[in-house]
Design an enzyme around this catalytic site. Structure first.
Site, PDB file in Angstrom:
ATOM      1  N   HIS A 178       0.857  -1.195   0.000  1.00 14.84           N
ATOM      2  CA  HIS A 178       0.000   0.000   0.000  1.00 14.84           C
ATOM      3  C   HIS A 178       0.889   1.240   0.000  1.00 14.84           C
ATOM      4  O   HIS A 178       1.036   1.940   0.994  1.00 14.84           O
ATOM      5  CB  HIS A 178      -0.916  -0.005   1.222  1.00 14.84           C
ATOM      6  N   HIS A 229       1.816   4.937  -1.578  1.00 14.31           N
ATOM      7  CA  HIS A 229       1.596   6.151  -2.363  1.00 14.31           C
ATOM      8  C   HIS A 229       2.985   6.607  -2.815  1.00 14.31           C
ATOM      9  O   HIS A 229       3.793   7.041  -1.985  1.00 14.31           O
ATOM     10  CB  HIS A 229       0.949   7.250  -1.522  1.00 14.31           C
ATOM     11  N   HIS A 276      -6.379  14.002   2.202  1.00 18.01           N
ATOM     12  CA  HIS A 276      -7.537  13.916   1.314  1.00 18.01           C
ATOM     13  C   HIS A 276      -8.038  15.286   0.860  1.00 18.01           C
ATOM     14  O   HIS A 276      -9.173  15.417   0.432  1.00 18.01           O
ATOM     15  CB  HIS A 276      -8.637  13.082   1.967  1.00 18.01           C
TER      16      HIS A 276
END
Length: 569
Positions: free
Chosen positions: A136, A138, A322
């Site tokens: 996972h 980024h 986000h």
């Protein structure tokens, strides 16, 4: 004639043997050696006056007749399949044997021939694990790779294009152009790499294009719109092209609830990211999806383990990652809906039960890329302290628990993403991605990292010193991470469709490229020591989590091992 020595003297000379026990760093986890492949009296060890010398433990055998390139002597192997003492032989960057090294002309039981062309790495008194797999990522900055490598991670799967706003929030490398550029960038990075395309589309054409361009998987993320239509389309393409789908579900329940997502998945294999929900997903009950047989559930390390600081730090992290505005009440409410002490506490226990199967980082997008293995064993420690021994363990050791947790960061992500034939465990035929740890530093600071049979990272002292050990000693890249040694030591994972389209040649790639495979047939039952399927429910008012009717709750940790005792911060 034989010479008897004490067990302590033997351990100090050749490392622990069957029945010896070791504490992992400053945790409460106790490991016990289950088997020793050594022939007592015929052990091999390198050094002045030691065994690996011409005519003694070193044979005359040339490489062309089977001598290994490298032997790791007397290592204590820790893997999902066992905790054993053995010598490990490496050839052509792969593991070729686990057993007894030496000279068959002078020693008994030799299965690994040491010759004049063999290098020696002393594994005495050290723990050997497979290189960690972080599924996972980024890909926000290339400096993550060095940080991950320094922690014992040798394979990184995820998505991104650098510090773009989309990448800061989602693990997607969208489109053929960006996938190609990231595959080219991977050429200079000393870890195995694979990139996820963006899976958010309701029709297949753009998804198929990304898989053909080199994506090794597809990622569905709520910030791009994880609707039932997108879920169905993405999984249909994945089934057709044999790649894994990873999903971050719909926190706001705009397009449906967790039951609608389960219905859209239609029993097909899927890897659910941060399945507890603080990292994102149907609020408040995405956690119940870990009870589905087709779901491969993982956690990210911001919530590993539950501590007194976990809740407080999450809100600010979430707002940044986000692209939320603290001045907008709806954005704040969105963030707060994801942070629930009850589900985070239950996540600890579900990991200990083997119901959550994988731990990864969520690098720079709420998670810390250099702490995957650390957080994994902090969780194991916390559960040992709070829940006691597992039923499978004895009063002497925590072997089952230790193997369960090492599987979460090695073999299980490899199985989930179709790369287990190359990486994920210490088994013959697999890439020699190996990590040596001093027991006192296990999980926090590797002593040596081997990548494809070459040393790429090590604890090293002053380069101007007369010997390698004077301070300051810290982790540094080694020769295997430089020049043209890097390409043959590392793998880039692509789809089979990209390999058929000759994408490596089209992009001018020099690294070895391998197609992912069997991603659609793997179910939770295939995941090692982490295949439990409890019936999980969440009280919508209190957020209390129940598994098979039993309330899952635990207190936050006040103090953790593998922390400030080791890190001068």
């Amino acid at each position: 004639m034989p010479y008897r020595i004490s067990r302590q003297a033997y351990a100090e000379t050749y490392g622990p043997t069957t029945g010896d026990r070791i504490r992992l760093a400053d945790t409460e986890l106790i490991l016990e050696v289950e088997k020793d492949y050594t022939v007592y009296g015929d052990e091999v060890k390198f050094g002045g006056g030691k065994v690996i010398r011409d005519g003694m433990g070193q044979a005359q055998t040339p490489r062309s007749e089977g001598a290994v390139d490298t032997v790791i002597t007397n290592a204590l192997i820790l893997d999902w399949w066992g905790i054993v003492k053995a010598d490990v032989g490496l050839r052509d960057g792969r593991i070729v044997a686990i057993g007894k090294a030496g000279n068959p002309d002078t020693q008994e039981g030799v299965t690994i021939v040491v010759g004049p062309g063999t290098e020696a790495i002393a594994g005495e008194g050290q723990i050997l694990t497979a290189g960690g797999i972080d599924s996972h990522i980024h890909f926000i900055c290339p400096q993550q790779i060095e940080t991950a490598l320094a922690s014992g991670v040798t394979t990184m799967l995820g998505g991104g294009t650098g510090p773009a706003t989309g990448t800061n929030a989602t693990t997607c490398t969208p489109g053929a152009f960006h996938i190609g550029r990231m595959l080219q960038a991977a050429e200079g990075l000393p870890v195995n790499l694979g990139f996820f395309g963006k899976g958010n589309a309701s029709t297949p054409e753009a998804l198929e294009e990304q898989v053909r361009a080199g994506a090794c998987g597809l990622k569905l993320h709520e910030d791009w719109g994880t609707t039932p239509a997108a879920i169905d389309a993405c999984l249909s393409v994945a089934d057709q092209m044999d790649v894994q789908v990873c999903i971050h579900t719909d926190t706001l329940n705009e397009a449906g609830f967790v039951e609608d997502t389960i219905a859209a998945i239609k029993g097909r294999t899927i890897h659910t990211f941060h399945t507890e929900g603080a990292g994102g997903g149907h609020a408040p009950d995405i956690i119940k999806i870990c009870g589905e047989a087709n779901v491969l559930p993982s956690s990210t390390n911001p919530t590993r383990p539950y501590t007194r600081n976990t809740l407080e730090e999450h809100l600010d992290m979430l707002m940044v990652c986000h692209h939320l505005d603290p001045k907008i009440p709806e954005d704040v409410a969105f963030a707060e809906s994801r942070i629930r002490r009850e589900t985070i506490a239950a996540e600890d226990i579900l990991h200990d039960l083997g119901a959550f199967s994988i731990i990864a980082s969520d690098s720079q997008a709420m998670g810390r890329v250099g702490e995957v293995i650390t957080r994994t064993f902090q969780t194991a420690h916390k559960m040992k302290v709070q829940r006691g021994a597992l039923p499978e363990d004895s009063s002497r050791n925590d072997n089952h628990r230790i193997k369960r947790y090492i599987a979460k960061v090695t073999i299980n992500p490899a199985l989930a993403h179709g790369i287990s034939r190359d990486v994920g465990s210490i088994e013959t035929g697999k890439l020699a991605d190996l990590v040596l740890w001093k027991p006192g530093f296990f999980g926090i600071r590797p002593e040596l990292v081997i990548k494809g049979g070459s040393i790429v990272w090590a604890q090293m002292g002053d380069a101007n010193a007369s010997i390698p050990t004077p301070g300051p000693v810290h982790g540094r890249p080694m020769f295997g991470a430089f020049g043209k040694a890097l390409a043959p030591s590392c793998l880039t994972f692509l789809s089979a469709a990209a390999m058929d389209a000759d994408i490596p040649k089209h992009l001018g790639l020099e690294r070895t490229c391998r197609a992912v495979s069997d991603t659609r047939s793997v179910g939770k039952s295939a995941l090692k020591l982490n295949s439990a399927l409890p019936n999980v429910s969440v009280d919508p008012q209190t957020y209390e989590v129940f598994a098979d009717g039993e309330l899952l709750t635990c207190e936050p940790a006040e103090v953790l091992p593998l922390a400030q005792r080791y890190l001068l911060l």
